[in-house]
Enzyme design. Structure first.
Site, PDB file in Angstrom:
ATOM      1  N   GLY A  15       9.041  -2.121  -4.583  1.00 17.36           N
ATOM      2  CA  GLY A  15       7.921  -2.596  -5.394  1.00 17.36           C
ATOM      3  C   GLY A  15       7.656  -4.090  -5.298  1.00 17.36           C
ATOM      4  N   ASN A  17       5.463  -5.479  -3.399  1.00 18.63           N
ATOM      5  CA  ASN A  17       4.005  -5.633  -3.381  1.00 18.63           C
ATOM      6  C   ASN A  17       3.414  -5.404  -4.767  1.00 18.63           C
ATOM      7  OD1 ASN A  17       2.925  -6.137  -0.510  1.00 18.63           O
ATOM      8  ND2 ASN A  17       4.573  -4.644  -0.247  1.00 18.63           N
ATOM      9  N   MET A  93       5.466   6.549  -0.443  1.00 19.32           N
ATOM     10  CA  MET A  93       5.950   7.184   0.788  1.00 19.32           C
ATOM     11  C   MET A  93       5.728   8.695   0.766  1.00 19.32           C
ATOM     12  SD  MET A  93       6.897   4.529   2.335  1.00 19.32           S
ATOM     13  CE  MET A  93       7.874   5.063   3.717  1.00 19.32           C
ATOM     14  N   LEU A  96      -0.800  11.983   0.817  1.00 18.73           N
ATOM     15  CA  LEU A  96      -1.665  12.587  -0.198  1.00 18.73           C
ATOM     16  C   LEU A  96      -2.646  13.543   0.474  1.00 18.73           C
ATOM     17  CD1 LEU A  96      -2.302   9.357  -2.246  1.00 18.73           C
ATOM     18  CD2 LEU A  96      -1.065  11.380  -3.055  1.00 18.73           C
ATOM     19  N   HIS A 112      -0.272  -1.067   5.086  1.00 19.97           N
ATOM     20  CA  HIS A 112       0.585  -0.624   6.191  1.00 19.97           C
ATOM     21  C   HIS A 112       1.138  -1.858   6.901  1.00 19.97           C
ATOM     22  CE1 HIS A 112       2.211   1.759   9.395  1.00 19.97           C
ATOM     23  NE2 HIS A 112       1.419   1.221  10.301  1.00 19.97           N
ATOM     24  N   ASP A 153      -1.771   6.394   7.716  1.00 20.69           N
ATOM     25  CA  ASP A 153      -1.997   4.961   7.924  1.00 20.69           C
ATOM     26  C   ASP A 153      -3.240   4.721   8.775  1.00 20.69           C
ATOM     27  OD1 ASP A 153       0.249   4.193   6.394  1.00 20.69           O
ATOM     28  OD2 ASP A 153       1.550   4.667   8.070  1.00 20.69           O
TER      29      ASP A 153
HETATM   30  C1  GRF Z   1       5.627  -2.222   2.590  1.00 24.20           C
HETATM   31  O1  GRF Z   1       6.074  -2.765   3.808  1.00 24.20           O
HETATM   32  C2  GRF Z   1       4.398  -1.382   2.806  1.00 24.20           C
HETATM   33  O2  GRF Z   1       3.556  -1.864   3.790  1.00 24.20           O
HETATM   34  C3  GRF Z   1       4.977  -0.059   3.229  1.00 24.20           C
HETATM   35  O3  GRF Z   1       6.121   0.089   2.415  1.00 24.20           O
HETATM   36  C4  GRF Z   1       6.637  -1.202   2.072  1.00 24.20           C
HETATM   37  C5  GRF Z   1       6.781  -1.268   0.582  1.00 24.20           C
HETATM   38  O4  GRF Z   1       7.490  -2.415   0.161  1.00 24.20           O
HETATM   39  N1  GRF Z   1       4.003   0.996   3.107  1.00 24.20           N
HETATM   40  P1  GRF Z   1       7.619  -2.741  -1.392  1.00 24.20           P
HETATM   41  O5  GRF Z   1       8.136  -1.482  -2.075  1.00 24.20           O
HETATM   42  O6  GRF Z   1       6.269  -3.152  -1.894  1.00 24.20           O
HETATM   43  O7  GRF Z   1       8.617  -3.855  -1.482  1.00 24.20           O
END
Ligand code: GRF
Length: 202
Positions: A15, A17, A93, A96, A112, A153
Protein backbone atom coordinates in the site's frame (compact mmCIF):
# COMPACT_ATOMS: atom_id res chain seq x y z
CA UNK A 1 -20.86 13.55 3.37
CA UNK A 2 -17.74 15.27 2.05
CA UNK A 3 -18.16 17.34 -1.08
CA UNK A 4 -14.68 16.44 -2.30
CA UNK A 5 -14.39 13.88 -5.12
CA UNK A 6 -14.56 10.41 -3.67
CA UNK A 7 -11.91 7.74 -4.23
CA UNK A 8 -12.12 4.05 -3.42
CA UNK A 9 -8.69 2.40 -3.43
CA UNK A 10 -8.28 -1.35 -3.98
CA UNK A 11 -5.08 -2.95 -2.69
CA UNK A 12 -3.61 -6.37 -2.02
CA UNK A 13 -0.38 -5.63 -0.17
CA UNK A 14 2.02 -3.01 1.08
CA UNK A 15 0.00 0.00 0.00
CA UNK A 16 2.82 2.48 -0.59
CA UNK A 17 0.86 3.96 -3.49
CA UNK A 18 -2.22 4.16 -1.28
CA UNK A 19 -0.04 6.03 1.22
CA UNK A 20 1.00 8.51 -1.47
CA UNK A 21 -2.68 9.15 -2.23
CA UNK A 22 -3.60 9.49 1.46
CA UNK A 23 -0.70 11.90 2.05
CA UNK A 24 -1.60 13.97 -0.99
CA UNK A 25 -5.24 14.21 0.13
CA UNK A 26 -4.15 15.23 3.63
CA UNK A 27 -1.80 17.93 2.37
CA UNK A 28 -4.49 19.19 -0.06
CA UNK A 29 -2.17 18.47 -2.99
CA UNK A 30 -4.93 16.16 -4.19
CA UNK A 31 -8.44 17.64 -3.98
CA UNK A 32 -10.10 14.36 -3.08
CA UNK A 33 -11.08 12.13 -0.22
CA UNK A 34 -10.34 8.42 0.13
CA UNK A 35 -13.63 7.04 1.40
CA UNK A 36 -12.76 3.36 1.49
CA UNK A 37 -9.75 1.09 1.14
CA UNK A 38 -10.56 -2.48 0.17
CA UNK A 39 -8.20 -5.44 0.15
CA UNK A 40 -8.74 -8.98 -1.06
CA UNK A 41 -6.01 -10.05 1.41
CA UNK A 42 -6.58 -9.95 5.16
CA UNK A 43 -2.95 -9.21 5.99
CA UNK A 44 -2.38 -6.39 3.49
CA UNK A 45 -0.32 -3.71 5.21
CA UNK A 46 -2.28 -1.09 3.27
CA UNK A 47 -5.28 -1.80 5.52
CA UNK A 48 -3.23 -0.61 8.49
CA UNK A 49 -2.19 2.47 6.54
CA UNK A 50 -5.88 3.23 5.90
CA UNK A 51 -6.80 2.74 9.56
CA UNK A 52 -3.94 5.02 10.61
CA UNK A 53 -5.36 7.68 8.32
CA UNK A 54 -8.86 7.22 9.77
CA UNK A 55 -10.20 5.74 6.53
CA UNK A 56 -12.55 2.75 6.28
CA UNK A 57 -10.42 -0.37 5.76
CA UNK A 58 -12.18 -3.48 4.54
CA UNK A 59 -10.93 -7.00 3.98
CA UNK A 60 -13.33 -8.08 1.25
CA UNK A 61 -12.95 -11.84 1.46
CA UNK A 62 -14.02 -14.28 -1.19
CA UNK A 63 -16.75 -16.56 0.17
CA UNK A 64 -16.40 -20.31 0.04
CA UNK A 65 -17.49 -21.60 -3.38
CA UNK A 66 -18.10 -18.07 -4.62
CA UNK A 67 -17.34 -17.67 -8.33
CA UNK A 68 -15.09 -14.88 -9.59
CA UNK A 69 -18.06 -13.15 -11.20
CA UNK A 70 -20.18 -13.41 -8.05
CA UNK A 71 -17.34 -11.98 -5.97
CA UNK A 72 -16.91 -9.16 -8.47
CA UNK A 73 -20.64 -8.40 -8.55
CA UNK A 74 -20.75 -8.31 -4.75
CA UNK A 75 -17.71 -6.04 -4.67
CA UNK A 76 -19.29 -3.76 -7.29
CA UNK A 77 -22.46 -3.50 -5.18
CA UNK A 78 -20.46 -2.57 -2.13
CA UNK A 79 -18.48 0.08 -3.99
CA UNK A 80 -21.49 1.48 -5.86
CA UNK A 81 -23.07 2.34 -2.52
CA UNK A 82 -19.98 4.45 -1.74
CA UNK A 83 -20.68 6.63 -4.80
CA UNK A 84 -17.04 6.96 -5.84
CA UNK A 85 -15.82 9.26 -8.59
CA UNK A 86 -12.89 6.93 -9.26
CA UNK A 87 -11.76 3.48 -8.20
CA UNK A 88 -7.99 3.22 -8.01
CA UNK A 89 -6.30 -0.17 -8.36
CA UNK A 90 -3.10 0.46 -6.41
CA UNK A 91 -1.44 -2.93 -6.24
CA UNK A 92 -4.73 -4.86 -6.51
CA UNK A 93 -3.50 -8.30 -7.52
CA UNK A 94 -6.75 -9.78 -8.75
CA UNK A 95 -8.15 -9.61 -12.26
CA UNK A 96 -11.54 -7.95 -12.37
CA UNK A 97 -14.20 -9.40 -14.65
CA UNK A 98 -16.89 -7.52 -16.52
CA UNK A 99 -19.23 -8.35 -13.63
CA UNK A 100 -17.34 -5.59 -11.82
CA UNK A 101 -16.08 -3.36 -14.62
CA UNK A 102 -19.43 -2.87 -16.37
CA UNK A 103 -20.61 -0.90 -13.33
CA UNK A 104 -17.84 1.68 -13.57
CA UNK A 105 -17.07 2.65 -17.18
CA UNK A 106 -14.15 5.12 -17.40
CA UNK A 107 -13.81 5.13 -13.65
CA UNK A 108 -11.41 2.26 -12.87
CA UNK A 109 -7.76 3.34 -12.91
CA UNK A 110 -4.84 0.91 -12.76
CA UNK A 111 -1.16 1.43 -12.08
CA UNK A 112 1.41 -0.82 -13.76
CA UNK A 113 5.16 -0.73 -13.05
CA UNK A 114 6.16 -0.88 -16.72
CA UNK A 115 5.48 0.99 -19.96
CA UNK A 116 2.44 0.23 -22.15
CA UNK A 117 2.55 -3.20 -23.77
CA UNK A 118 5.58 -4.28 -21.76
CA UNK A 119 5.79 -6.85 -18.97
CA UNK A 120 2.05 -7.28 -18.32
CA UNK A 121 1.10 -9.27 -15.24
CA UNK A 122 3.10 -9.88 -12.10
CA UNK A 123 6.85 -9.37 -11.44
CA UNK A 124 7.11 -6.65 -14.08
CA UNK A 125 10.07 -4.97 -12.39
CA UNK A 126 11.99 -8.23 -11.97
CA UNK A 127 11.37 -9.08 -15.62
CA UNK A 128 12.54 -5.64 -16.77
CA UNK A 129 15.68 -5.97 -14.64
CA UNK A 130 16.38 -9.42 -16.12
CA UNK A 131 15.92 -8.02 -19.65
CA UNK A 132 18.38 -5.25 -18.77
CA UNK A 133 20.92 -7.79 -17.58
CA UNK A 134 20.61 -9.52 -20.94
CA UNK A 135 21.39 -6.18 -22.63
CA UNK A 136 17.90 -5.93 -24.12
CA UNK A 137 16.73 -2.66 -22.55
CA UNK A 138 18.19 0.35 -20.78
CA UNK A 139 14.96 1.76 -19.46
CA UNK A 140 11.58 0.68 -18.25
CA UNK A 141 8.83 2.86 -16.85
CA UNK A 142 5.40 3.08 -15.32
CA UNK A 143 1.93 3.68 -16.63
CA UNK A 144 -1.47 4.68 -15.35
CA UNK A 145 -4.38 3.53 -17.46
CA UNK A 146 -8.12 2.98 -17.57
CA UNK A 147 -9.42 -0.55 -17.13
CA UNK A 148 -12.21 -1.01 -19.68
CA UNK A 149 -12.20 -4.79 -19.81
CA UNK A 150 -10.51 -7.96 -18.63
CA UNK A 151 -7.22 -7.28 -20.48
CA UNK A 152 -4.19 -7.54 -18.21
CA UNK A 153 -2.42 -4.22 -17.58
CA UNK A 154 -3.92 -2.94 -20.79
CA UNK A 155 -6.33 -0.13 -21.56
CA UNK A 156 -6.43 3.54 -22.57
CA UNK A 157 -3.25 5.14 -21.25
CA UNK A 158 -3.63 8.18 -19.01
CA UNK A 159 0.04 8.76 -18.15
CA UNK A 160 3.43 7.18 -18.60
CA UNK A 161 6.90 7.96 -17.37
CA UNK A 162 10.14 6.44 -18.49
CA UNK A 163 12.46 5.14 -15.75
CA UNK A 164 16.13 4.63 -16.67
CA UNK A 165 17.98 1.48 -15.64
CA UNK A 166 21.57 2.32 -14.74
CA UNK A 167 24.48 -0.13 -15.16
CA UNK A 168 25.07 0.09 -11.40
CA UNK A 169 21.44 -0.72 -10.53
CA UNK A 170 20.46 -3.62 -8.37
CA UNK A 171 16.92 -4.94 -8.45
CA UNK A 172 16.34 -3.10 -5.19
CA UNK A 173 17.57 0.26 -6.46
CA UNK A 174 15.47 -0.09 -9.62
CA UNK A 175 12.41 -1.01 -7.55
CA UNK A 176 12.93 2.05 -5.38
CA UNK A 177 13.19 4.34 -8.43
CA UNK A 178 10.07 2.82 -9.98
CA UNK A 179 8.04 3.10 -6.79
CA UNK A 180 9.07 6.72 -6.28
CA UNK A 181 7.95 7.41 -9.85
CA UNK A 182 4.66 5.56 -9.35
CA UNK A 183 3.81 7.51 -6.22
CA UNK A 184 4.35 10.83 -7.99
CA UNK A 185 2.66 9.97 -11.30
CA UNK A 186 -0.34 8.21 -9.77
CA UNK A 187 -1.16 11.21 -7.58
CA UNK A 188 -0.58 13.62 -10.49
CA UNK A 189 -2.80 11.58 -12.82
CA UNK A 190 -5.68 11.44 -10.34
CA UNK A 191 -5.30 15.18 -9.88
CA UNK A 192 -5.30 15.73 -13.65
CA UNK A 193 -8.49 13.67 -13.97
CA UNK A 194 -10.21 15.54 -11.16
CA UNK A 195 -9.26 18.90 -12.58
CA UNK A 196 -10.19 17.89 -16.15
CA UNK A 197 -6.61 18.20 -17.43
CA UNK A 198 -7.09 14.65 -18.63
CA UNK A 199 -10.52 13.72 -19.89
CA UNK A 200 -11.55 10.11 -20.15
CA UNK A 201 -15.29 10.46 -20.53
CA UNK A 202 -16.95 10.74 -23.92
C1 GRF B 1 3.08 -1.34 -7.61
O1 GRF B 1 4.36 -1.52 -8.17
C2 GRF B 1 2.02 -1.37 -8.67
O2 GRF B 1 2.42 -0.81 -9.87
C3 GRF B 1 1.78 -2.84 -8.84
O3 GRF B 1 1.85 -3.36 -7.53
C4 GRF B 1 2.72 -2.54 -6.74
C5 GRF B 1 1.99 -2.14 -5.50
O4 GRF B 1 2.83 -1.52 -4.55
N1 GRF B 1 0.53 -3.08 -9.53
P1 GRF B 1 2.21 -0.89 -3.23
O5 GRF B 1 1.34 -1.95 -2.59
O6 GRF B 1 1.44 0.33 -3.62
O7 GRF B 1 3.39 -0.55 -2.36
Amino acid sequence: MTSLPRLVVLISGNGSNLQAILDACKSDELPASVISVISNKADAHGLTRAQNAGVEAIHFAKLENESRRDYDARLANYITAKQPNYIILAGWMRLLTSAFLEHFPNRVINLHPALPNTFPGTHAIERAFAAHQLGEINHTGIMVHLVPDEGVDNGPVLATELVPIHPTDTLESLEARIHETEHRILVQTIKDLLTDKIRCRP
